[in-house]
Motif scaffolding. Structure first.
Motif, PDB file in Angstrom:
ATOM      1  N   THR A 123       0.841  -1.181   0.000  1.00  0.00           N
ATOM      2  CA  THR A 123       0.000   0.000   0.000  1.00  0.00           C
ATOM      3  C   THR A 123       0.879   1.236   0.000  1.00  0.00           C
ATOM      4  O   THR A 123       2.087   1.163   0.244  1.00  0.00           O
ATOM      5  CB  THR A 123      -0.960   0.005   1.199  1.00  0.00           C
ATOM      6  OG1 THR A 123      -1.916   1.050   1.025  1.00  0.00           O
ATOM      7  CG2 THR A 123      -0.213   0.235   2.510  1.00  0.00           C
ATOM      8  N   GLN A 124       0.248   2.353  -0.274  1.00  0.00           N
ATOM      9  CA  GLN A 124       0.974   3.614  -0.257  1.00  0.00           C
ATOM     10  C   GLN A 124       0.793   4.296   1.091  1.00  0.00           C
ATOM     11  O   GLN A 124      -0.213   4.092   1.786  1.00  0.00           O
ATOM     12  CB  GLN A 124       0.485   4.522  -1.388  1.00  0.00           C
ATOM     13  CG  GLN A 124       0.823   3.999  -2.763  1.00  0.00           C
ATOM     14  CD  GLN A 124       0.310   4.913  -3.865  1.00  0.00           C
ATOM     15  OE1 GLN A 124      -0.655   5.638  -3.679  1.00  0.00           O
ATOM     16  NE2 GLN A 124       0.973   4.865  -5.008  1.00  0.00           N
TER      17      GLN A 124
ATOM     18  N   GLY B 252      -0.396   6.381   3.815  1.00  0.00           N
ATOM     19  CA  GLY B 252      -1.657   7.066   4.020  1.00  0.00           C
ATOM     20  C   GLY B 252      -2.872   6.446   3.347  1.00  0.00           C
ATOM     21  O   GLY B 252      -4.002   6.891   3.591  1.00  0.00           O
ATOM     22  N   LYS B 253      -2.685   5.427   2.533  1.00  0.00           N
ATOM     23  CA  LYS B 253      -3.817   4.804   1.839  1.00  0.00           C
ATOM     24  C   LYS B 253      -4.383   3.669   2.684  1.00  0.00           C
ATOM     25  O   LYS B 253      -3.668   2.702   2.985  1.00  0.00           O
ATOM     26  CB  LYS B 253      -3.379   4.279   0.474  1.00  0.00           C
ATOM     27  CG  LYS B 253      -4.533   3.724  -0.347  1.00  0.00           C
ATOM     28  CD  LYS B 253      -4.073   3.332  -1.736  1.00  0.00           C
ATOM     29  CE  LYS B 253      -5.246   2.812  -2.561  1.00  0.00           C
ATOM     30  NZ  LYS B 253      -4.815   2.400  -3.922  1.00  0.00           N
TER      31      LYS B 253
ATOM     32  N   VAL C 265      -5.953   0.380   4.259  1.00  0.00           N
ATOM     33  CA  VAL C 265      -5.811  -1.007   3.847  1.00  0.00           C
ATOM     34  C   VAL C 265      -6.566  -1.888   4.831  1.00  0.00           C
ATOM     35  O   VAL C 265      -6.664  -1.569   6.026  1.00  0.00           O
ATOM     36  CB  VAL C 265      -4.315  -1.398   3.767  1.00  0.00           C
ATOM     37  CG1 VAL C 265      -3.663  -1.372   5.131  1.00  0.00           C
ATOM     38  CG2 VAL C 265      -4.134  -2.752   3.114  1.00  0.00           C
TER      39      VAL C 265
ATOM     40  N   SER D 161      -4.596   4.888   8.048  1.00  0.00           N
ATOM     41  CA  SER D 161      -3.618   5.732   7.357  1.00  0.00           C
ATOM     42  C   SER D 161      -2.229   5.142   7.611  1.00  0.00           C
ATOM     43  O   SER D 161      -1.519   5.575   8.531  1.00  0.00           O
ATOM     44  CB  SER D 161      -3.698   7.170   7.866  1.00  0.00           C
ATOM     45  OG  SER D 161      -2.769   7.998   7.185  1.00  0.00           O
TER      46      SER D 161
END
Lengths: 110, 114
Positions: free
Chosen positions: B13-14, B16-17, B19, B80
């Protein structure tokens, strides 16, 4: 804070020798004790559980519990290279909360 | 075979994205746990459910949430993700009140945060 302490190792033993792993815990109300084996990148796998003072044997593995001294140990007889892994000690306090030590890394040399 | 299943096994994941990691069990155990394990460290208990009763560890960051919609499933939500949340996440089950109080672990989800 519940403490479960293990020597991080690595513990190196030759193939066929006895490996001895130790664990101490801080809380006297602890009820049950477990040894897990964890290979790198994998999840813990249960080896032994022990609930009463004394020794418990299962194949090449023997768990020893001494509640008065607050320690639990694991002996591995006839160590094999496939036993090379990290061994985690876990303690169950009240209401099924398990606390883990950080593990002892065992290397069995052929 | 009765077992504990985690999906996905690897999650990227990136920063702050949000999950979500999932765990399911066919053991019909009433207790489910989420642990975070970083390299060479002990598994750290984040929270556990006894049936639908949620028990949060005092030092679990608010960024981590969990849901247990039924006996079989449990989810870990990271709202986040930060770089420090990269770790192996382990789901485990056990039976409260049984003399055989062993925990059974799933295979884990390795989370990478970019």
């Amino acid at each position: 804070q519940k403490e479960v302490e293990q020597n991080s190792g690595p513990l190196s033993v030759p193939e066929g020798a006895i490996a001895s792993l130790n664990c101490t815990y801080s809380d006297r109300v602890s009820q049950s004790f477990f040894w897990y084996r964890q290979y790198s990148g994998k999840s813990p796998e249960l080896i032994m559980s022990i609930y009463s003072n004394g020794d418990k044997e299962d194949g090449r593995f023997t768990a020893q519990l001494n509640k008065a001294s607050q320690y639990v140990s694991l002996l591995i007889r006839d160590s094999q290279p496939s036993d090379s892994a990290t061994y985690l000690c876990a303690v169950n306090y009240n209401f099924n909360k398990f606390y883990f030590g950080s593990g002892t890394k065992l290397n069995v040399k052929p | 075979d009765a077992m504990v299943i985690q999906n996905p096994r690897y999650q990227v994941t990136q920063f702050g994205k949000p999950v979500t990691l999932s765990c399911s069990q066919t053991l019909n155990h009433n207790v489910m746990y989420w642990y975070q394990q970083k390299s060479s460290q002990a598994p750290k208990l984040l929270f556990h459910y006894y049936d639908k009763d949620f028990n949060n560890e005092a030092d679990t960051p608010d960024n981590f949430q969990s849901r247990r919609p039924n006996t079989s499933f449990c989810f870990l939500d990271i709202r986040s993700p930060g770089l420090g949340d990269a770790a192996m996440y382990l789901c485990a089950t056990s039976i409260l009140g049984s003399t055989a109080d062993t925990q059974y672990f799933g295979p884990g989800t390795r989370l990478t945060v970019l």
